[in-house]
Design a protein around this motif. Structure first.
Motif, mmCIF file in Angstrom:
data_model
loop_
_atom_site.group_PDB
_atom_site.id
_atom_site.type_symbol
_atom_site.label_atom_id
_atom_site.label_comp_id
_atom_site.label_asym_id
_atom_site.label_seq_id
_atom_site.Cartn_x
_atom_site.Cartn_y
_atom_site.Cartn_z
ATOM 1 N N ALA A 1 0.826 -1.216 0.000
ATOM 2 C CA ALA A 1 0.000 0.000 0.000
ATOM 3 C C ALA A 1 0.855 1.259 0.000
ATOM 4 N N ASP A 2 2.081 1.132 0.494
ATOM 5 C CA ASP A 2 2.980 2.284 0.569
ATOM 6 C C ASP A 2 3.527 2.709 -0.800
ATOM 7 N N TYR A 3 3.267 1.912 -1.825
ATOM 8 C CA TYR A 3 3.745 2.279 -3.163
ATOM 9 C C TYR A 3 2.881 3.356 -3.816
ATOM 10 N N GLU A 4 1.753 3.650 -3.252
ATOM 11 C CA GLU A 4 0.861 4.630 -3.871
ATOM 12 C C GLU A 4 1.569 5.963 -4.082
ATOM 13 N N GLY A 5 1.586 6.403 -5.341
ATOM 14 C CA GLY A 5 2.194 7.672 -5.705
ATOM 15 C C GLY A 5 3.701 7.645 -5.879
ATOM 16 N N LEU A 6 4.353 6.498 -5.632
ATOM 17 C CA LEU A 6 5.808 6.425 -5.730
ATOM 18 C C LEU A 6 6.248 6.378 -7.192
ATOM 19 N N ALA A 7 7.132 7.285 -7.585
ATOM 20 C CA ALA A 7 7.649 7.316 -8.960
ATOM 21 C C ALA A 7 8.752 6.271 -9.103
ATOM 22 N N VAL A 8 8.503 5.266 -9.937
ATOM 23 C CA VAL A 8 9.406 4.126 -10.085
ATOM 24 C C VAL A 8 9.816 3.968 -11.539
ATOM 25 N N VAL B 1 13.608 12.824 -10.031
ATOM 26 C CA VAL B 1 12.620 12.525 -11.075
ATOM 27 C C VAL B 1 11.922 11.201 -10.763
ATOM 28 N N VAL B 2 12.684 10.239 -10.268
ATOM 29 C CA VAL B 2 12.110 8.999 -9.743
ATOM 30 C C VAL B 2 12.648 8.798 -8.324
ATOM 31 N N LYS B 3 11.902 8.048 -7.541
ATOM 32 C CA LYS B 3 12.307 7.746 -6.162
ATOM 33 C C LYS B 3 12.775 6.304 -6.005
ATOM 34 N N ALA B 4 12.554 5.508 -7.043
ATOM 35 C CA ALA B 4 12.920 4.100 -6.966
ATOM 36 C C ALA B 4 13.160 3.562 -8.377
#
Length: 336
Positions: free
Chosen positions: A159-166, A199-202
């Motif tokens: 659920a913590d992936y919501e909104g994460l730029a990958v 630009v990305v976090k992961a």
């Protein structure tokens, strides 16, 4: 005597020119730097040169001939004779092999990835798909399941992936969408700058790429068991160039593929993976492991719908999509 000497000289010159005529050089377009991902091409070059006594050489270039996303285009116009590319870089150009990038296929080893890829590559519809680019599939670049290295707060649950730029391509991007992350497609060479600039976090990569492209230099966490899938990155030859080879040179090339892949897998399973754990420990990167129930729910939510969508989309394009998917799923875990 003079005539005899002149005759010898002419004969020697003729032999020299004949020798030159037999020499063949191919340019090979790769990217980045030499790493586990390119070891089969390096081995192929070595074997071809050995088998032909140096008459056939593969000149390998890391980024000097083309951008990685343009390698298939370069093959199509004969700008170079051999290249490596990843299917997810341009799914519309090679839809048939994107079946190998579907999420959660369940492929468990590089050896299995190799067998399944070669089976798909041998299908007439796949060969016809790549023939549109004057390309002949030679061999895959088998990769393990991808996992994610990231910065900032670690996603302790899905659920913590919501909104994460990958950074995630192909089916892995589809998997990220399913947990409401924001997948971004970019080439491997752009990833470090994108991660450092926010630009990305992961970034989703195989272990060798996390090390080669520097995500471990700034990463704070990585996922040990997300395993959403992998990418398929074939090595292809320009079909006309392959046809123009002498029989001996063509046999030297094609007859060296199995040994080159053996070398690649041995290198990846050995030296490359031996570095991975110590690298994570040295960089102080935190390991994130998800529980079985969460992963099962993730797979169920992603795998079936992604496969169904892929079959529908590619059947509409005239491909025997269900047949290609059945080849893959029928071989997973079969030992065949």
């Amino acid at each position: 005597m003079t005539k005899y000497l002149k005759g010898c000289a002419v004969a020697a010159i003729s032999i020299a020119f004949a020798g030159e005529a037999l020499a063949t050089e191919w340019n090979v377009s790769l990217w980045g730097k030499r790493r586990a991902f390119t070891e089969h091409v390096e081995k192929l070059a070595e074997l071809v040169s050995e088998k032909t006594n140096g008459e056939f050489t593969l000149n390998i270039s890391y980024g000097g001939l083309s951008k990685n996303r343009e390698n298939l285009d370069g093959i199509s116009i004969g700008a170079f004779e051999m290249a490596q590319f990843c299917a997810g870089y341009h799914r519309d150009k090679n839809p048939s092999i994107t079946v190998l990038e579907l999420p959660f296929l369940g492929v468990s080893s590089l050896e299995e990835e190799r067998k399944i890829s070669m089976a798909v590559y041998g299908h007439p519809a796949v060969q016809a798909d790549l023939a549109r680019w004057n390309a002949t599939l030679l061999m895959p670049s088998p990769l393990p399941q991808y996992n994610i290295v990231g910065v900032g707060d670690a996603p302790m649950t899905l659920a913590d992936y919501e909104g994460l730029a990958v950074r995630a391509t192909g089916g892995i991007g589809k998997a990220m969408e399913a947990v409401n992350a924001v997948p971004t497609s970019m080439s491997a060479t752009e990833v470090r700058q994108a991660l450092d600039s926010g630009v990305v976090k992961a970034v989703a990569f195989a272990p060798h790429a996390h090390m080669s492209f520097g995500t471990v230099e700034s990463g704070a966490w990585w996922t040990t068991n997300l395993n959403p899938g992998t990418v398929n990155c074939p090595v292809v030859a320009n079909t006309d160039a392959l046809a123009d080879l002498s029989d001996a040179h063509r046999e030297a090339l094609l007859g060296s593929i199995d040994e080159s892949l053996d070398h690649y897998i041995d290198t990846y399973n050995g030296a490359t993976m031996a570095k991975w754990g110590p690298t994570l420990e040295e960089k102080g990167i935190k390991s994130i492991t998800y529980d079985d129930a969460e992963l099962a729910a993730f797979r169920e939510a992603v795998a079936g719908p992604a496969a169904a969508s892929w079959v529908a989309d590619n059947t509409a394009k005239g491909l025997p999509a269900q047949e290609l998917l059945d080849i893959v799923t029928g071989m997973v875990g079969s030992g065949s």
